[in-house]
Design an enzyme around this catalytic site. Structure first.
Site, PDB file in Angstrom:
ATOM      1  N   THR A  70       0.843  -1.200   0.000  1.00 32.85           N
ATOM      2  CA  THR A  70       0.000   0.000   0.000  1.00 32.85           C
ATOM      3  C   THR A  70       0.876   1.248   0.000  1.00 32.85           C
ATOM      4  O   THR A  70       1.938   1.259   0.635  1.00 32.85           O
ATOM      5  CB  THR A  70      -0.885  -0.011   1.268  1.00 32.85           C
TER       6      THR A  70
ATOM      7  N   SER B 164       2.155   5.126  -2.236  1.00 37.50           N
ATOM      8  CA  SER B 164       2.391   5.687  -3.566  1.00 37.50           C
ATOM      9  C   SER B 164       3.357   4.813  -4.387  1.00 37.50           C
ATOM     10  O   SER B 164       3.176   4.651  -5.602  1.00 37.50           O
ATOM     11  CB  SER B 164       2.923   7.116  -3.457  1.00 37.50           C
TER      12      SER B 164
ATOM     13  N   GLY C 156       6.304  -0.779  -0.320  1.00 40.79           N
ATOM     14  CA  GLY C 156       7.209   0.305   0.053  1.00 40.79           C
ATOM     15  C   GLY C 156       7.482   0.310   1.548  1.00 40.79           C
ATOM     16  O   GLY C 156       7.139  -0.638   2.263  1.00 40.79           O
TER      17      GLY C 156
ATOM     18  N   LYS D 205       6.924   0.958   8.814  1.00 43.93           N
ATOM     19  CA  LYS D 205       5.841   1.045   7.844  1.00 43.93           C
ATOM     20  C   LYS D 205       4.579   1.552   8.550  1.00 43.93           C
ATOM     21  O   LYS D 205       4.518   1.608   9.761  1.00 43.93           O
ATOM     22  CB  LYS D 205       5.571  -0.327   7.209  1.00 43.93           C
ATOM     23  N   GLY D 206       3.609   1.932   7.753  1.00 44.40           N
ATOM     24  CA  GLY D 206       2.343   2.363   8.342  1.00 44.40           C
ATOM     25  C   GLY D 206       2.037   3.832   8.136  1.00 44.40           C
ATOM     26  O   GLY D 206       1.036   4.334   8.647  1.00 44.40           O
TER      27      GLY D 206
ATOM     28  N   GLU E 243      -0.495  -5.214   6.065  1.00 43.49           N
ATOM     29  CA  GLU E 243       0.792  -5.363   5.370  1.00 43.49           C
ATOM     30  C   GLU E 243       1.643  -6.433   6.059  1.00 43.49           C
ATOM     31  O   GLU E 243       2.265  -7.277   5.394  1.00 43.49           O
ATOM     32  CB  GLU E 243       1.540  -4.026   5.369  1.00 43.49           C
TER      33      GLU E 243
HETATM   34  C1  5RP Z   1       1.571   2.185   4.102  1.00 41.13           C
HETATM   35  C2  5RP Z   1       3.029   1.972   4.096  1.00 41.13           C
HETATM   36  C3  5RP Z   1       3.806   2.465   2.925  1.00 41.13           C
HETATM   37  O1  5RP Z   1       4.558   1.433   2.417  1.00 41.13           O
HETATM   38  C4  5RP Z   1       4.730   3.561   3.372  1.00 41.13           C
HETATM   39  O2  5RP Z   1       3.956   4.563   4.017  1.00 41.13           O
HETATM   40  C5  5RP Z   1       5.497   4.163   2.192  1.00 41.13           C
HETATM   41  O3  5RP Z   1       4.618   4.842   1.351  1.00 41.13           O
HETATM   42  P1  5RP Z   1       5.076   5.562   0.031  1.00 41.13           P
HETATM   43  O4  5RP Z   1       5.418   4.495  -0.951  1.00 41.13           O
HETATM   44  O5  5RP Z   1       3.852   6.371  -0.353  1.00 41.13           O
HETATM   45  O6  5RP Z   1       6.250   6.446   0.353  1.00 41.13           O
HETATM   46  O7  5RP Z   1       3.597   1.407   5.003  1.00 41.13           O
HETATM   47  O8  5RP Z   1       0.969   1.757   5.304  1.00 41.13           O
END
Ligand code: 5RP
Length: 222
Positions: free
Chosen positions: A28, A30, A86, A98-99, A107
Site C-alpha cells: 500500500t 504511492s 514500500g 511502515k504504516g 501489510e
Molecule cells: C503504508 C506503508 C507504505 O509502504 C509507506 O507509508 C510508504 O509509502 P510511500 O510508498 O507512499 O512512500 O507502510 O501503510
C-alpha cells in the site's frame, strides 16, 4: 531525478521478482501504487494477488487484476510467492518502519504469508537507526490512553492520527522522537501491550531485498 521518478524506477524493477503463475502479495502507498500500474502489464501471467488494504484492492481491480482474499488464497497455495511493498524507513539490517498509510497490520499479515519481501523505496528512506519517521501503532480504541502512556514512558511523543480509522476499524497512534537501536526488541515489547494490534516496526517481517531508487538508477540491497 525527482523522488517520484525514483519510485517509478524501483516499482518497475520489482516486476523481475514476480513469479509467473503465482499469487503475489501487494502493498500500500504511492510506491506500491506504481508497482500495481506496472503489474498490470503482466496481469495475464499471474494467478492473482492478495491486497494489503482496501485502497490497494480497488486499484488492482481497476486494472482488471484478480484480487483474492488471503484465507482463500492460502487454501490454494501454501504461501504467496512474494510480497512487494514500500516503506517509510529502512535501516542497515533491512528492518523497516511502515504504516505511514495506516495499512501496517494487513501489510504485516500479507508479508508473513509470503516467501519473500521485496521492499521498494527511494534513497530518502535509508536511515542508520529507525525512528526519524514517527512510529505508527494500530490500537483498539479502548486502549488509546494506555498505549499513549506506555509510548510516552519510552521517551516518545505519541500523537493520535486525526480523522483516521484503519481498514480494521482501529485508530493509529504515531510516536515521534524515538531512537530505535534495537528494532526487534521494541517491536516485540510494543506488540505485547494489550490493545496494540501491531506496530509499524517490521523486524520479524523485514525485507529480504531492498530495491532502492537513486538518481543513478536502482540499487539492489541483499
Ligand atoms: C503504508 C506503508 C507504505 O509502504 C509507506 O507509508 C510508504 O509509502 P510511500 O510508498 O507512499 O512512500 O507502510 O501503510
Amino acid at each position: 531525478m525527482t523522488q517520484d521518478e525514483m519510485k517509478r524506477k524501483v516499482a518497475e524493477a520489482a516486476l523481475e521478482y514476480v513469479v509467473k503463475g503465482s499469487i503475489v502479495g501487494v502493498g500500500t502507498g504511492s510506491t506500491a501504487n506504481m508497482f500495481i500500474d506496472a503489474l498490470a502489464t503482466m496481469k495475464d501471467d499471474i494467478r492473482g494477488t492478495v491486497a494489503s488494504s482496501e485502497a490497494t484492492a480497488k486499484r488492482l481491480a481497476g486494472h482488471g487484476i484478480p484480487v483474492l482474499d488471503l484465507n482463500d488464497a492460502l487454501k490454494q497455495v501454501a504461501s504467496l510467492s512474494v510480497y512487494i511493498d514500500g516503506a517509510d524507513e529502512f535501516d542497515t539490517g533491512k528492518n523497516l518502519t511502515k504504516g505511514g498509510g495506516g495499512a501496517l497490520t494487513r501489510e504485516k499479515i500479507v508479508a508473513a504469508a509470503s516467501d519473500k519481501f521485496i521492499c521498494i523505496v527511494d534513497e530518502t528512506k535509508r536511515v542508520k537507526h529507525l525512528g526519524a519517521f514517527p512510529l505508527p501503532i494500530e490500537v483498539i480504541p479502548m486502549a488509546r490512553e494506555l498505549v499513549m502512556g506506555i509510548a510516552a514512558g519510552l521517551g516518545g511523543k505519541p500523537v493520535v492520527r486525526e480523522g483516521f480509522i484503519t481498514d480494521n476499524g482501529n485508530i493509529i497512534i504515531d510516536v515521534h522522537g524515538l531512537v530505535i537501536t534495537d528494532a526487534r526488541a521494541l517491536e516485540d515489547s510494543l506488540n505485547s501491550v494489550p490493545g496494540v494490534v501491531t506496530n509499524g516496526i517490521f523486524s520479524h517481517q523485514g525485507a529480504d531485498v531492498v530495491l532502492m531508487g537513486t538518481p543513478n538508477g536502482v540499487e539492489t540491497i541483499h
